[in-house]
Design a protein around this motif. Structure first.
Motif, PDB file in Angstrom:
ATOM      1  N   ILE A  34     -58.263-103.747  -5.888  1.00 35.41           N
ATOM      2  CA  ILE A  34     -56.981-104.362  -6.214  1.00 35.41           C
ATOM      3  C   ILE A  34     -57.232-105.848  -6.419  1.00 35.41           C
ATOM      4  N   TYR A  54     -57.003-102.208 -10.204  1.00 34.53           N
ATOM      5  CA  TYR A  54     -55.558-102.342 -10.356  1.00 34.53           C
ATOM      6  C   TYR A  54     -55.163-103.806 -10.203  1.00 34.53           C
ATOM      7  N   TYR A  65     -51.785-104.938   0.494  1.00 35.81           N
ATOM      8  CA  TYR A  65     -52.166-103.893  -0.460  1.00 35.81           C
ATOM      9  C   TYR A  65     -53.203-102.913   0.067  1.00 35.81           C
TER      10      TYR A  65
END
Length: 204
Positions: A34, A54, A65
């Motif tokens: 992420i 992502y 996250y």
């Protein structure tokens, strides 16, 4: 290779991420990355190792996250790694045996500023662990889990504690400047002045 997914939350880590992933790659099943609005080549390098990259908005917290990353992982066992960490080969070779044991979380010795007495949570069953949304990586339901401290080997942090804390402090200040903007409203104008001093008087 073990059925372990590596979770990596990054922002501008081009200096470290490639070497970290090359070290881990032979011992794990997949990387889940992420990225928090990197402006360097972090994303480009990460995509050389995985298609699970992502893009998320940048936030301050270390464990932000982590739940989202775990949900995107295909394996039950997940390993958190920061790009500036280097794992002993001895530890990496142990991972397959560790996940066969009756534990939920494994903690490893972190070498930082020459001190390796700190244990950090890096390997866990994603269906069991609930993390708090806080600056410190704290497990909310730790009292219900079987946690084991691995005495062999260590993880070396390439950044000093001081530089790491300074980095998080600066990133947090930038985020808060973005939130408040340039304002003359009390008390926020004093906050903005303080945050700008932290980032060296830079405007965001």
């Amino acid at each position: 290779m073990n059925f372990i997914s590596v979770l990596v939350i990054v922002h501008n880590e081009e200096e470290f991420i490639g070497d970290a992933f090359n070290l881990l790659k032979p011992y794990i099943d997949e990387f889940v990355v992420i990225d928090q609005e990197s402006t360097d080549k972090t994303v480009e390098i990460a995509r050389q190792f995985t298609d699970k990259v992502y893009l998320f908005p940048k936030v301050y917290y270390q464990m932000a996250y982590i739940h989202e990353a775990a949900l995107m992982a295909r394996n039950e066992w997940v390993l958190k790694c920061d790009p500036d960490e280097r794992w002993d080969t001895k530890l990496l070779e142990m991972l397959g045996d560790l996940i066969m044991q009756d534990y939920d979380v494994f903690r490893f010795r972190m070498l930082c500023d020459g001190d390796d007495k700190t244990f950090v949570q890096r390997l866990w069953r994603k269906s069991k662990v609930i993390w708090t949304d806080s600056y410190d990586p704290l497990i909310y339901n730790a009292d219900k889990l079987k946690i084991f401290d691995v005495q062999e080997g260590k993880i070396e942090n390439l950044r000093s504690r001081t530089s790491a804390m300074d980095r998080y402090r600066r990133e947090g200040a930038r985020r808060l400047i973005e939130r408040y903007g340039d304002t003359n409203v009390e008390p926020y104008k004093n906050y903005v002045k303080y945050y700008k001093e932290i980032v060296g008087g830079m405007s965001v």
